[in-house]
Structure formats: structure tokens, C-alpha cells
Write a protein that holds these residues in place. Structure first.
Motif, PDB file in Angstrom:
ATOM      1  N   VAL A   8       0.854  -1.181   0.000  1.00 48.02           N
ATOM      2  CA  VAL A   8       0.000   0.000   0.000  1.00 48.02           C
ATOM      3  C   VAL A   8       0.893   1.233   0.000  1.00 48.02           C
ATOM      4  O   VAL A   8       1.825   1.331   0.779  1.00 48.02           O
ATOM      5  CB  VAL A   8      -0.914   0.032   1.253  1.00 48.02           C
ATOM      6  CG1 VAL A   8      -1.718   1.326   1.295  1.00 48.02           C
ATOM      7  CG2 VAL A   8      -1.832  -1.182   1.250  1.00 48.02           C
ATOM      8  N   GLU A  29      -4.370   2.239  12.545  1.00 50.71           N
ATOM      9  CA  GLU A  29      -5.415   1.532  11.822  1.00 50.71           C
ATOM     10  C   GLU A  29      -4.871   0.444  10.903  1.00 50.71           C
ATOM     11  O   GLU A  29      -5.487  -0.599  10.744  1.00 50.71           O
ATOM     12  CB  GLU A  29      -6.260   2.517  11.005  1.00 50.71           C
ATOM     13  CG  GLU A  29      -7.026   3.469  11.913  1.00 50.71           C
ATOM     14  CD  GLU A  29      -7.823   4.499  11.133  1.00 50.71           C
ATOM     15  OE1 GLU A  29      -8.142   4.243   9.953  1.00 50.71           O
ATOM     16  OE2 GLU A  29      -8.109   5.571  11.709  1.00 50.71           O
ATOM     17  N   THR A  78      -4.618   6.822   0.262  1.00 50.76           N
ATOM     18  CA  THR A  78      -4.050   6.170  -0.925  1.00 50.76           C
ATOM     19  C   THR A  78      -4.432   6.974  -2.153  1.00 50.76           C
ATOM     20  O   THR A  78      -5.096   8.004  -2.058  1.00 50.76           O
ATOM     21  CB  THR A  78      -4.574   4.730  -1.075  1.00 50.76           C
ATOM     22  OG1 THR A  78      -5.982   4.795  -1.240  1.00 50.76           O
ATOM     23  CG2 THR A  78      -4.208   3.892   0.131  1.00 50.76           C
ATOM     24  N   ARG A 116      -2.180   7.774  12.269  1.00 51.58           N
ATOM     25  CA  ARG A 116      -3.400   7.030  11.980  1.00 51.58           C
ATOM     26  C   ARG A 116      -3.116   5.731  11.244  1.00 51.58           C
ATOM     27  O   ARG A 116      -3.714   4.696  11.513  1.00 51.58           O
ATOM     28  CB  ARG A 116      -4.335   7.894  11.122  1.00 51.58           C
ATOM     29  CG  ARG A 116      -5.723   7.991  11.707  1.00 51.58           C
ATOM     30  CD  ARG A 116      -6.626   8.756  10.800  1.00 51.58           C
ATOM     31  NE  ARG A 116      -7.483   7.879  10.007  1.00 51.58           N
ATOM     32  CZ  ARG A 116      -8.266   8.325   9.026  1.00 51.58           C
ATOM     33  NH1 ARG A 116      -8.260   9.610   8.709  1.00 51.58           N
ATOM     34  NH2 ARG A 116      -9.038   7.491   8.371  1.00 51.58           N
ATOM     35  N   VAL A 161      -6.495  -0.827   5.906  1.00 48.01           N
ATOM     36  CA  VAL A 161      -5.856   0.192   5.066  1.00 48.01           C
ATOM     37  C   VAL A 161      -6.612   1.502   5.221  1.00 48.01           C
ATOM     38  O   VAL A 161      -7.833   1.524   5.206  1.00 48.01           O
ATOM     39  CB  VAL A 161      -5.868  -0.256   3.587  1.00 48.01           C
ATOM     40  CG1 VAL A 161      -5.340   0.850   2.689  1.00 48.01           C
ATOM     41  CG2 VAL A 161      -5.076  -1.542   3.424  1.00 48.01           C
ATOM     42  N   VAL A 162      -5.866   2.598   5.369  1.00 46.67           N
ATOM     43  CA  VAL A 162      -6.521   3.906   5.458  1.00 46.67           C
ATOM     44  C   VAL A 162      -6.714   4.410   4.026  1.00 46.67           C
ATOM     45  O   VAL A 162      -5.853   5.070   3.451  1.00 46.67           O
ATOM     46  CB  VAL A 162      -5.677   4.898   6.283  1.00 46.67           C
ATOM     47  CG1 VAL A 162      -6.442   6.202   6.481  1.00 46.67           C
ATOM     48  CG2 VAL A 162      -5.285   4.280   7.620  1.00 46.67           C
ATOM     49  N   ALA A 163      -7.855   4.056   3.470  1.00 44.50           N
ATOM     50  CA  ALA A 163      -8.056   4.263   2.031  1.00 44.50           C
ATOM     51  C   ALA A 163      -7.912   5.720   1.622  1.00 44.50           C
ATOM     52  O   ALA A 163      -7.426   6.020   0.537  1.00 44.50           O
ATOM     53  CB  ALA A 163      -9.424   3.740   1.639  1.00 44.50           C
ATOM     54  N   GLU A 164      -8.329   6.630   2.471  1.00 40.73           N
ATOM     55  CA  GLU A 164      -8.345   8.019   2.020  1.00 40.73           C
ATOM     56  C   GLU A 164      -6.960   8.604   1.814  1.00 40.73           C
ATOM     57  O   GLU A 164      -6.816   9.661   1.222  1.00 40.73           O
ATOM     58  CB  GLU A 164      -9.156   8.882   2.981  1.00 40.73           C
ATOM     59  CG  GLU A 164      -8.602   8.911   4.373  1.00 40.73           C
ATOM     60  CD  GLU A 164      -9.565   9.645   5.309  1.00 40.73           C
ATOM     61  OE1 GLU A 164     -10.230   8.933   6.078  1.00 40.73           O
ATOM     62  OE2 GLU A 164      -9.640  10.874   5.253  1.00 40.73           O
TER      63      GLU A 164
END
Lengths: 599, 582, 133
Positions: C88, C104, C116, C100, C111-114
Motif C-alpha cells: 500500500v 489503523e 491512498t 493514523r 488500510v486507510v483508504a483516504e
């Protein structure tokens, strides 16, 4: 634990070009958020161009990353109520999959930017820890050296290099194998191998990137070169302005010495080679081989006439090979995978890949590595993402201050050393500056000349004085004082500087002028005859005027004008005194009614 | 037999020794390719781009292009002509347009180039560089606005003199020749030799003139204005009036000086003889005691300043004897003043010297007696020529004049001071006879003559004692020898050093010979030949045999190195701290 | 002083470290520490990583510098490689965001999608310019 932060990004396209959009989307969104007591929890951002012009106005809701397109005033209410409050995305407002593909991509390698790239020189950049020699070894580092030292004679190494077709990536494009061969042929017990890391083109940073990200590949290649030509000492000439590169190189050299990959008896083969670093003081001309050599010798960085070429008489009069960073970084894979593999990439006369630094008016600025023969259009539009804000492409400048501008009609030209020269430009070290319709080509030529005249070392008269004379004429034209005779003078002057100058700097300095004269002659003529800058860049030729119909007489422009050039009664149309106006553009910026126009 | 290279120039086959440049090769077939920055033996930076020739598709500088077999060189194409012309036009566009006010007018290489290349219109004009005049040095004035950045001065200062007081500063259009940290030449390591003037193709470098001061002194009825001329002046002055290099004009020079209005015309040869007496005695004393050897000559002000700045530890080795014209000045203001019954304050001593270093030497406070400078003004050979021209004197046709008594008679030993090796030869002529107590059979020490940079000689005295002598000219050579001495690698008894290559005959105050001529003849050899011819024609050829010298010791000084002699004829030196470019 | 055989031994030993695939065995966090990354503030992220993971007992993490992939406008870039998962890449990171990600993603497995990359029609949406907030 914090919940994922909500963010609303609104791109209404107003800053781009069209006025089709409703600026009030942001205002309405803000109002709607407040009304629903969400203002404190949700971050609202008005974004600049997202290059999704045909879908604008666009509203993106994060963290889901849902993109709403063609958003209208009534849609705002729906997005807030249904999506933000109730938590259900408003399906009817989301563009269908086949129109707008929006996705989250976890690993950067999977984005389109990398799709068409072939990474040879940059193969390890961003993949390994540049400060850890073991990681370099783990990606087959120093394997090429081991192969060369144990299974090949110097002649075989040179043959392999020649077969690969690798040409110098620093500017000239001289075949690396031949360069090595010249030096190898010299009957001298002392020879030198130099890495040229004096990257100086404005906007170019490929060498920096390699040195910072994969220093061992350069050390390995220099050692291979040392073995091929019979040298036992290398120098890396790197700009002092690259402190990170210098630090990593130093560390890499120490690590290599500890492992016995530099020094006496490398890998137990009996071959001895060591490398030291020499810092450059930031003179562009020191990228020129002989100036670089003078600089290493502690002299003023000025070029010498060639011949003699460094391969015959270089550093301290000894045979010397100078290779650029990117050239060197491309070498270990050639020996690992074979010259045939390398020469299978690229075109007939330009083999392998080339790194470009994309800059200027392009969406995806950055470093890219593509096979030779890729077209300019592929690099600029497919990989580089095209021109921002929906503007039109005007020209691409390659080869930095030594190169020229290439126009739209030649965008499908495959990138090769020779094709670029034919177009009046050159490969150079790989800088690519993309220009949109708002660029004034006379001003571009002026910019580059301003750079070269500053960087001229002052040794030879055509470059020292000629570039200033060129610049003076360009300045005259951008000031609206040029004549048609000046255009002829530019051309003659440019041709003379090219043939008469001592080194590559002077010999190529007029290229930006000559190529823009070639492709954008009309633009020069507009400046000279009509006293007009079509792109509206040359300040002396831009005039500001207030549209009496649109002006509401609010007085904001007059209040903000720094030279009190604007007069008018409140509530009646204002007037700009062109003689007083300094063309700062403040009036246009502050006007709420778009009443200030330029022409 | 050297390896030969055959190639073509303008369709002619040329055969030259391997290593010959295209420029030299072209000369051999009658093609004089124009040059500007190139100066044979001094500089070939290929920066000016005037000597471009067509070699294949490219234009290359012929001054540095070494001939290779089968080359096809074209020196006379439209492309070559127009490139050369543009280059010179560029230089003119950034050159102060003051030709009518310039001391080099008529002898300016840029001027002749412009004429030769038929430049009759300026196509490109624009900003010129603006830099203040550096006129702080007592010897030299630099006008950057005339400088064409050929780099010859930098090369001669660095390579020939190993002084490196100047270098290129800044980049591009702003490039200037200057001293470290942008200081004046006066605050640099400059040793005032003026070799930079001799190589300058234009008027960017010249001596600090004293012509008007001298005219003022001559016009002052209160003053007795006395002039003395150094040996080297008489073999070069004629060149300023179109006479061949190496013409001896001693008599004409004396006549001209008298016509200019000097009250007395003396010969510095007399001072040279005096120097031999003092310095020779010093040598004998040191040879006897074996202390502070080698004794090093001190008549060259550039060399003295070089030792003071770069080798202060060797100051004790310098002879304490003043230089000849300073000795003569001191004697004029004492012995002569008394004899003529003139207040020494009313005497103005003017020295005509082949040197600009003497201008610096003249104002050293060590070279004064009771606050009165031994010499008041130093004029170069060039300045003298200008004064003669100012009066419209037809120099070439002048009658031969005679120097005035009592300092008008010098020996042949005094004359040869003007060439490298002369001082050593003159000293040996005297010292040998004193130490050996017998007359010399042959008095010409050819071993110390000639243009080798470092000449060594051992003179055996009848008692078997040897005087080991080294003769050096050009300070880069001197630096080498001094480094040897410091390290104890070489031992000498006596060392003569002249800062200028060739000695005073090629001093920084002599007529400037353009590069074109220098590429064809050896100016130093021709002038030296004239100096040695003067020596041969002298009735007296040893300093201690000069009757006027004997008389002054009898009447005034007592004996060499006496108390009075020390007071008037000797000096001391000071270590100098300076910055250097290297 | 190593031999040619040693090269293979070292490579074998280090293979896992550089493995970008899910097959790797140790968590690796690689922060762009080329000039672009440093200029965008990646040193603070490195400092945070070292403070958090050097000698940590709860989780083993390789904290490393990495070089430039050529997308400096999204710097600082941070690659997080967790065994068993695809790599990632987080973009435009800072200390707070990294905090974060640690909680997380590294510890929580999410995965902290925002942070990526967000791509729409081949256009990166992450690097918009903020006109007003």
C-alpha cells in the motif's frame, strides 16, 4: 480511535476556462452543511483543476471517494441529505462506470503513470533502501561486476557495451562503448573514470534521483568501466547543491570499501579500483567534460578546446572517460541480461530507455523512464496526463537550455537522439518542459537565453558577448521595441554563436531562439509589427481595459491599484490610464464582475 | 628525425613535424591566420575564436588544433570569414571606444584585427561592461573596459612568473581579470614586473605614467633635473621610432634627453659599476666567512618583492646593496649635490628604466635618505619615447650625444646588467680578480649568458676555491630554485635573479612587440645581442677598472661597504604578508 | 572483504527485506527520503517511525528510507508492506496521518483508504490545488 474523516471536494472549473459552472456550488454546499449541523465535522475544500473538465462541476465525497458529476444546485441538497446525513450514496447522480471510472489504488506502481514506463536506470529507485548495500546486493547488485571481473576480458566488456548500443545520456549521445574503447586503447598506466553528476538543466533531476535512490548502481558501473579501460581510480563529480546525493554516495562508497567492492583486489579477483567524490560549485558549464576536468583539478571551471578529447588527454593529462549518472545506472543490467536484451529495447539508432523530467504545464509532473522511440505524445499525454485546466498544448521544450521547442505537428515523432536534432532540438539530459497556449514563445526564448548568458563561463567571446547581444534583442522585442531587422539579426547572431563558440554551452545556446523563430515566427512578428503578445505574457505589450458595460463602479480596482492608474466615480464605469499602468494585473484579480479585460 | 604529418590546407599539401598546430603549419605555407588571444609560448586558450578554421563540418581554433594526417583544413571560406568577423565585432561591441585617447593606438592588436578583417560597420551593439579603473598600484593601471579577456596576462603571471596575482573573476559577460576578493592589484601578490603589460594586446594594461610630473619638474626653474638611463633602454628605444629590433641608439637617446630639457644626462651603468663594487665586496665577505650563502642579487625590484612576499625566510640572503639607479640617485643627491653646490632638495632625479617595477621601488621608504627619495620619478622606455614624440623630435636622424660627467662613464660590466646573466658576469669579472689577485684572460663568461631559464656555473679560483653561481630569469624558475634551497637540495654561493624572462631587455617598461612579430623573431635574443655588442665596444669592461668609480671611492666613499657606503648605497627588506590566487 | 559466493549469501539473506509481495515475513515501512520527500516533510515521519518502532516489543517493523519513484508532487510517499497483503502506498503523508496509519493499518490491519491514490479516468485526484477551504 478517530473515525475516518469526511471531506467534500468541490471542483467547479471556474479557475480553468469555461464559465459554464456555477460558482455557488461551494456556497450552497457550505450552507447545506451548516443547515444540517455538519459544518464542524466535515471539511469542505474548493479544489483547483482535477482535469475532469467534461464532468464539472464535480463533487467528491471522501473517504468513500465517490465522485458526483455535473452537480447542480438541487443536487447539492440531495448529496447532503441522502449521502452525508443518511449515509447512502446518491446513485442517480454518480456517473455510470463506463463514463467515469473512479477508484482507490493502493500501490502506486499500479497507476497509469507507470503503466507505459520501462525502468532500467530507475529500476531500483524507490524500491530499495539506498543506504543499505545488502538491499542493493539482494536485487542482484554487484552481480554484473562479478560477472565482468571473472568471466570477461576488458575487450569483451567493451564489445558488449558497443553491442548494447548504449549512448551517453548526458546530452551528446556519444556511444558509450566507443568512448570506453578510445580510452582503453591509450597506452598509459594511469587512467581515470569520472561520473558526471553536475546536473544543471533547469527542471532536470534524473541524476539527482538516481544518486539519492540507487547510489551503488553508479559505483558498480564505474568499476566495470574502470576494468574495461584499465583505470584504477574514479571520481564522482556531483553538485554541492545535492547534499543528500553526496551523503548517500559517501555512505555507499564506505560500504563498498568495507565489503571490498572498492579498493584493492575487488571480490578477490586482483582488480583494484577506488572512487572519490569531488563537489561542484554549481556552475552549469561544469557539465561540459573539459570544464568538469578543470574543476576537479582545482582550476576555474572553463572548457578547453577539443581535440584533444578526454579519452586521450583528460584529468591531469591522462586518458579519462566521463559518463553521465543515468548512463552508468543503465550499465549493470546490460551485463546481467545481455547486450541483446538491451538493444532489443528502443529504436535502430537509439537503444534502451531514457529518463525524462516532466515539468511545466503538464498534469503529472515527475520522472518517467520510457523506451527510446516512444512518441512525445505518449509521454506527454498518456504518461504525463496531458495539459492541466483543459488548455491546449502549444510546445514542448526538450534538452533544456541547449534544446529547442517542438510543436504539436511533431508530437508523434518517436523520441530518438537524431529525430530530436532534426527537429531543431536535442535529447539533452532529458528535461521536458511542456507549454500550454498561455505561453509566449518569445518570452520562453528570452528565459533560456537569460539562463545561458548567466552560465556562460566567459572564456570565449561568441558565448560571453554573443548571448548577451541575443538576449538584448529578445528583450527589445518583448518590450515592443523590436523591428523586423531584429528578427534577421537574431537568426544571424544565433547561427554565428553556434559555429564559433568553444564548447557545447555556447554552441547550443541559440537553439531556443532559433527553434522558436522557426516554429513560431508569426508570434515574433506579432510582437514586432503589431506590438502585441498573443499569449498576453509580455507585460509591456499587455493593456488592461475596463469594460464599461460590465463595470458596476464599485471602486475596488481603484482602491487596489498600486499606482493610482484607475479613476472613476462610484457607481459609474471606471477607467485605466494606460500610461500610468504598470501591468501588475491586480485590478483584474480583484474585480468581482470580470469587468477588467486584457488585450 | 621527428615524425612528420602530411595534410591539406586550402588545397595545398603541408608537411610538418608531429605536434605542430594548424596555425603554425599554415604559417609555413604563407598563410597568417589572424589571432588574438594566442601568444606563442605564453598562452593558447582558444578563447577568442579569431583563429577559427574549417576542419570538416566544424569550425575549430587553429591555435590549439594539432595537425593530424589527412586533415582537410580550410582557412578561407565564407563561413570562416564571417565567423571571425562576427567574433571581432562582438569584442568591439564590448570594448571602450576610446581609440584616439589610448596609449596603444597604432600598436593595438584589436585595432589591426578590425582593420585586417575589414570591419567597417557594427552590426551588434549593446551594453558594455562598466568597471572602475584600477590605478592604485604605483606601477600598473588596469582598464577593464578595454580588456578583451584574452587571458594572456593571467597566463604570464601564473606560468612564467608563478605569481598568480590575477585570475578570471565572475562568469559570462561579467567576467573580469582581477585579484583575489576583487581587491586592487596593489593589494595582491603582484610583484610589479609588468610582464602582463607586455603581453596585453590592447590598452587594458599600461604603466602608471609620470610624464606630466617630469614635464612639470623640467619647467620648474628652481629644479636641477637630472636624468639617468638604464642599460636596456638603449637597445630598445629605437623600436618606438620604427627602427629594427636590437638597434643600439645610445647616442641618439642622450641627444634626445638633452633636447627634452634635462639638465644632466647620466648613465645608470655607473650605478651598476658601483653595485658591483658593493655587492662584490659583500660576496667576498660572505665567501670568506661562509655565512648567509648564497648571496642573492637585489637589483631587480620584482624579485626583491617576490622574496619578501613568498620567501621571507630567505631575506637575509638578499644583498643589501641598493639597485644601480637608486645608488646613483643617492650619490647624485649627496656627492654630486655637494660638488655642484646645489641643495639636494632642488635636485630631481629621473630614471629612464625598462621596467615598471622600478616605479614601485622608487617610492619605497627604505630607499630614501633623511626623508628624501633617492630617485624622484621613474619613466619607462615607452614613456620616454612618448615625450620625444610629443616634442616632434626626429629621433632616427638625431646626432649621437655623450653622457655628462661625472656619472657618464660606465664599464662594459655595467652595460650587460641589462641582460640575464649580466650581473653575475659583471660580478665575477671583479670578484675573480680581487680574490685571485690576477687579471683575467677571458672576461666573457658565456656559461651565464643565453635564454635558458636556470643557468649554473662553477668558477674555480687559482687557490682551488669554487664560486658556484646560478643565474635565473622568470620567477617560476626562481621559485623552483628557491624551493630547492629551502629543502637543502641545492647549494650555491651566488644567485642572480631577474624577474622578467630575458632580463631587463625584456622588462615591463620596454616597447611592446605585437604577437605577430613575436611569433616570428626572438625579441629577447636580438636585444641581448645588442647589449653584448655595447659591452665589446666599451673601452673599460670591468667595474673596478672604471676610473670614475675609483675616484668616487677615493674622494667620497672610502672603500666598498664602508660606513658612508652603507648609509647611502645599502638598504634593508621587510617580509610581506599577502594573499594569493593559487 | 567479501567473495563472489558471499554476494549470493547476502542476497539470499536480504531477499525477504526487499520483497514487495505478500510473501514477505516482516512488516516494512519505507518512506521516501529523496530530496522531494525530505522537502515535503518526510524526516518528521521517519523520526516518528523510529521513536515508535525501534526496539518495539508489540510489533516488528522494518523502518527504512527509500528513494524516488518520480512522483514528487505527491510526497511524502510511504510504502507499507504487510506480510500477506499487497503493498500500500500512502501519499501526501505527514506525522498525524502516519499516526493514523500506524494505528489503523499496522496495528489494526485496516488500510486507510483516504490516504491512498484516488484515480478517476486516469487522472489523479490526490494532487488538486486547494483554492479555498
Amino acid at each position: 480511535m478517530a473515525t475516518q474523516q469526511r471531506q467534500i471536494v468541490v471542483s467547479d472549473g471556474i479557475d480553468c476556462h469555461a464559465k459554464h459552472a456555477d460558482k455557488n456550488i461551494v456556497k450552497m454546499m457550505r450552507r447545506a452543511l451548516t443547515k444540517n449541523n455538519l459544518a464542524d465535522q466535515i471539511e469542505l475544500v474548493r479544489a483547483g483543476c482535477l482535469s475532469l473538465c467534461e464532468f464539472e462541476p464535480v463533487v467528491i465525497v471522501y473517504p468513500e471517494g465517490i465522485v458526483y458529476s455535473h452537480v447542480t444546485a438541487s443536487d447539492v441538497e440531495a448529496i447532503v441529505k441522502e449521502h452525508l446525513v443518511a449515509g447512502t450514496p446518491v446513485e442517480r447522480l454518480i456517473a455510470p462506470e463506463n463514463e467515469l471510472r473512479s477508484e482507490r489504488i493502493p500501490a502506486i506502481d499500479n497507476i497509469p503513470f507507470f503503466k507505459d514506463q520501462v525502468r532500467i536506470a530507475l529500476r531500483n529507485c524507490g524500491m530499495i533502501d539506498p543506504e543499505n548495500i545488502d538491499e542493493y546486493i539482494a536485487v542482484q547488485g554487484y552481480k554484473a561486476l562479478a560477472k565482468v571481473l571473472t568471466t570477461m576480458t576488458p575487450d569483451q566488456v567493451i564489445d558488449e557495451m558497443k553491442k548494447s548500443g548504449l549512448r551517453g545520456r548526458g546530452g551528446g549521445g556519444f556511444p558509450t562503448g566507443n568512448k570506453w574503447e578510445f580510452a582503453a586503447k591509450q597506452d598509459n598506466t594511469v587512467k581515470y573514470m569520472i561520473c558526471n553528476g553536475d546536473e544543471g538543466d533547469p527542471g532536470a533531476f534524473m541524476d539527482r534521483s538516481v544518486l539519492e535512490s540507487d547510489p551503488h548502481s553508479v559505483l558498480e558501473a564505474m568499476t566495470i568501466g574502470g576494468y574495461a579501460i584499465g583505470s584504477h581510480q574514479g571520481f564522482i563529480y556531483v553538485r554541492a547543491e545535492y547534499p543528500v546525493a553526496v551523503e548517500r554516495l559517501q555512505l555507499a562508497i564506505e560500504q563498498a570499501r568495507t565489503y571490498g567492492l572498492l579498493g584493492d583486489n575487488i571480490l578477490g579477483t586482483g582488480f583494484a579500483f577506488d572512487i572519490d567524490i569531488r563537489l561542484g560549485a554549481g556552475a552549469f558549464v561544469c557539465g561540459e567534460e573539459t570544464a568538469l576536468i578543470n574543476s576537479i583539478e582545482g582550476k576555474r571551471g572553463m572548457p578547453n578546446p577539443k581535440p584533444p578529447f578526454p579519452a586521450v588527454s583528460g584529468l591531469w593529462g591522462k586518458p579519462t572517460v566521463i559518463n553521465n549518472v543515468e548512463t552508468l545506472a543503465s550499465i549493470p543490467p546490460i551485463f546481467l541480461r545481455g547486450a541483446d536484451w538491451f538493444s532489443s529495447i528502443g529504436t535502430e539508432r537509439s537503444k534502451g530507455t531514457k529518463v525524462f523530467a516532466l515539468g511545466g504545464n503538464i498534469n503529472h509532473t515527475g520522472l518517467v523512464e520510457v523506451p527510446m522511440g516512444t512518441t512525445l505524445r505518449q509521454v506527454i499525454f498518456d504518461i504525463g496526463g496531458g495539459i492541466p485546466k483543459g488548455k491546449k498544448f502549444k510546445a514542448v521544450q526538450t534538452g533544456g537550455p541547449s534544446g529547442g521547442c517542438i510543436t504539436e505537428e511533431f508530437l508523434d515523432t518517436p523520441i530518438e537522439y537524431d529525430t530530436l536534432i532534426k527537429l531543431g532540438s536535442m535529447m539533452g539530459s532529458g528535461g521536458m518542459i511542456i507549454m500550454d497556449e498561455d505561453t509566449c514563445m518569445v518570452d520562453v526564448a528570452r528565459f533560456y537565453l537569460d539562463f545561458t548568458k548567466d552560465e556562460s563561463c566567459g572564456k570565449c567571446s561568441p558565448c560571453r558577448i554573443g548571448t548577451v547581444r541575443l538576449l538584448e534583442i529578445l528583450e527589445k522585442i518583448t518590450m515592443g521595441k523590436g523591428t523586423m531587422d531584429d528578427l534577421d539579426a537574431l537568426r544571424n547572431l544565433g547561427e554565428q554563436i553556434k559555429v564559433a563558440s568553444l564548447c557545447g554551452l555556447g554552441q547550443t545556446a541559440p537553439n531556443p531562439v532559433l527553434s522558436t523563430l522557426n516554429y513560431f515566427y508569426d508570434e515574433y512578428v506579432a510582437h514586432v509589427v503589431e506590438k502585441r503578445c498573443p499569449a498576453g505574457v509580455c507585460k509591456s505589450l499587455v493593456h488592461y481595459e475596463i469594460d464599461a458595460q460590465a463595470c458596476k463602479g464599485c471602486g475596488v480596482c481603484a482602491k487596489n491599484c498600486p499606482v493610482e492608474a484607475i479613476t472613476g466615480e462610484i457607481k459609474s464605469a471606471h477607467l485605466i490610464d494606460d500610461d500610468l499602468c504598470i501591468r501588475c494585473g491586480t485590478c483584474a484579480d480583484v474585480c468581482n464582475f470580470d469587468a477588467v479585460a486584457t488585450h | 628525425m621527428a615524425e612528420l604529418v602530411k595534410f591539406m590546407i586550402d588545397g595545398q599539401e603541408v608537411e610538418v613535424e608531429k605536434g605542430t598546430t594548424v596555425l603554425e603549419a599554415a604559417k609555413s605555407v604563407g598563410i597568417a591566420i589572424p589571432t588574438l588571444c594566442y601568444l606563442k609560448g605564453i598562452s593558447q586558450t582558444s578563447g577568442c575564436r579569431v583563429c577559427l578554421v574549417e576542419a570538416g563540418p566544424k569550425l575549430l581554433a587553429s591555435c590549439s588544433l594539432v595537425a593530424e594526417p589527412n586533415m582537410q583544413i580550410k582557412t578561407n571560406t565564407q563561413k570562416v570569414r564571417s565567423a571571425r568577423k562576427t567574433v571581432v565585432e562582438f569584442l568591439l561591441s564590448n570594448h571602450k571606444e576610446e581609440c584616439t585617447l589610448c596609449s596603444r593606438t597604432g600598436n593595438c592588436e584589436l585595432q589591426s584585427l578590425s582593420y585586417d578583417l575589414k570591419i567597417d560597420r557594427m552590426h551588434y551593439t549593446g551594453r558594455r561592461k562598466e568597471v572602475a579603473l584600477d590605478d592604485v598600484s604605483p606601477s600598473l593601471v588596469r582598464d577593464q573596459e578595454k580588456c578583451v579577456l584574452c587571458g594572456r596576462c593571467v597566463a604570464v603571471c601564473k606560468n612564467t612568473q608563478s605569481v598568480s596575482a590575477i585570475g578570471l573573476i565572475n562568469r559570462g559577460f561579467e567576467t573580469v581579470v582581477g585579484s583575489p576578493f576583487g581587491r586592487s592589484l596593489a593589494e595582491s601578490t603582484c610583484i610589479n614586473c609588468g610582464q602582463c603589460i607586455m603581453v596585453c594586446p590592447v590598452g587594458a594594461l599600461q604603466e602608471r605614467e609620470s610624464i606630466d610630473d617630469v614635464w612639470d619638474a623640467i619647467a620648474d626653474p628652481q629644479k636641477v633635473v637630472v636624468v639617468q638611463t638604464a642599460p636596456a633602454v638603449r637597445v630598445a628605444l629605437g623600436e618606438e621610432f620604427g627602427m629594427p629590433i636590437g638597434t643600439r641608439v645610445t647616442g641618439k637617446m642622450v641627444s634626445a634627453l638633452r633636447m627634452l630639457g634635462f639638465d644632466k644626462v647620466f648613465d645608470t651603468d655607473f650605478g651598476a659599476d658601483l653595485t658591483i663594487m658593493e655587492e662584490g665586496t659583500e660576496l667576498i665577505t660572505r665567501l670568506t666567512s661562509g655565512e648567509q650563502l648564497p648571496l642573492m642579487t637585489s637589483c631587480c625590484p620584482g624579485w626583491v618583492k617576490f622574496v619578501e612576499g613568498q620567501f621571507p625566510d630567505l631575506i637575509p640572503n638578499l644583498s643589501s646593496a641598493k639597485s644601480p639607479h637608486e645608488m646613483e640617485g643617492a650619490i647624485i643627491k649627496s656627492y654630486f649635490a655637494k660638488k655642484m653646490n646645489v641643495n639636494p632638495q632642488d635636485i630631481v632625479v629621473v630614471s629612464i628604466m625598462p621596467c615598471v617595477g622600478k616605479k614601485y621601488e622608487q617610492q619605497r621608504e627604505e630607499l630614501s635618505v633623511e626623508g628624501m627619495q633617492d630617485v624622484d620619478y621613474v619613466l619607462t622606455t615607452r614613456e620616454l619615447a612618448r615625450m620625444i614624440k610629443q616634442l616632434g623630435i626626429d629621433f632616427v636622424d638625431l646626432k649621437e650625444g655623450e653622457f655628462d660627467d661625472p656619472f657618464g662613464r660606465g664599464s662594459g660590466a655595467g652595460v650587460i646588467f641589462g641582460a640575464t646573466g649580466g650581473v653575475a658576469e659583471a660580478a665575477l669579472r671583479t670578484v675573480y680578480e680581487i680574490l685571485a689577485g690576477e687579471e683575467l684572460d677571458t672576461i666573457e663568461y658565456t656559461a651565464v649568458r643565453g635564454l635558458d631559464g636556470i643557468k649554473e656555473n662553477e668558477l674555480e679560483l687559482p687557490n682551488g676555491q669554487k664560486i658556484r653561481t646560478a643565474v635565473i630569469h622568470g620567477l617560476a624558475n626562481a621559485r623552483k630554485v628557491m624551493d630547492h634551497i629551502r629543502k637543502g637540495e641545492k647549494n650555491y654561493d651566488f644567485i642572480e635573479v631577474m624577474a622578467c624572462p630575458g632580463g631587463c631587455i625584456a622588462g615591463g617598461g620596454q616597447p611592446i612587440v605585437p604577437a605577430k612579430v613575436r611569433s616570428k623573431v626572438d625579441v629577447r635574443a636580438l636585444r641581448a645581442k645588442a647589449i653584448y655588442a655595447e659591452d665589446v665596444d666599451m673601452p673599460i669592461r670591468k667595474s673596478h677598472k672604471n676610473p670614475d668609480i675609483k675616484r668616487i671611492y677615493d674622494e667620497f666613499l672610502g672603500e666598498p661597504n664602508s660606513h658612508v657606503a652603507h648609509e647611502l648605497l645599502h638598504t634593508h627588506y621587510k617580509a610581506k604578508t599577502q594573499s594569493s590566487n593559487e | 572483504m567479501i567473495t563472489i559466493e558471499d554476494l549470493d549469501i547476502i542476497a539470499q539473506k536480504t531477499k525477504d527485506r526487499i520483497d514487495q509481495s505478500p510473501a514477505r515475513t516482516v512488516i516494512r515501512i519505507a518512506t521516501c527520503m529523496a530530496t522531494g520527500g525530505i522537502a515535503a516533510g518526510s524526516q518528521a515521519i521517519m523520526d516518528l517511525m523510529h521513536t515508535r518502532f525501534d526496539g518495539s516489543t508489540d510489533v516488528e517493523v522494518q523502518v527504512v528510507k527509500k528513494g524516488c519513484v518520480g512522483m514528487c508532487r505527491l510526497d511524502p510517499l510511504v510504502d507499507v508492506l504487510v506480510p500477506g497483503n499487497e503493498k500500500v502506498t500512502y501519499v501526501k503523508m505527514d506525522k498525524e496521518r502516519m499516526q493514523r496509519v500506524i494505528e489503523e493499518h499496522i496495528l489494526g490491519g485496516q488500510v486507510v483508504a483516504e490516504y491512498t491514490l484516488h484515480v478517476a479516468n486516469d487522472h489523479l485526484l490526490n494532487d488538486y490545488t486547494v483554492l479555498e477551504a
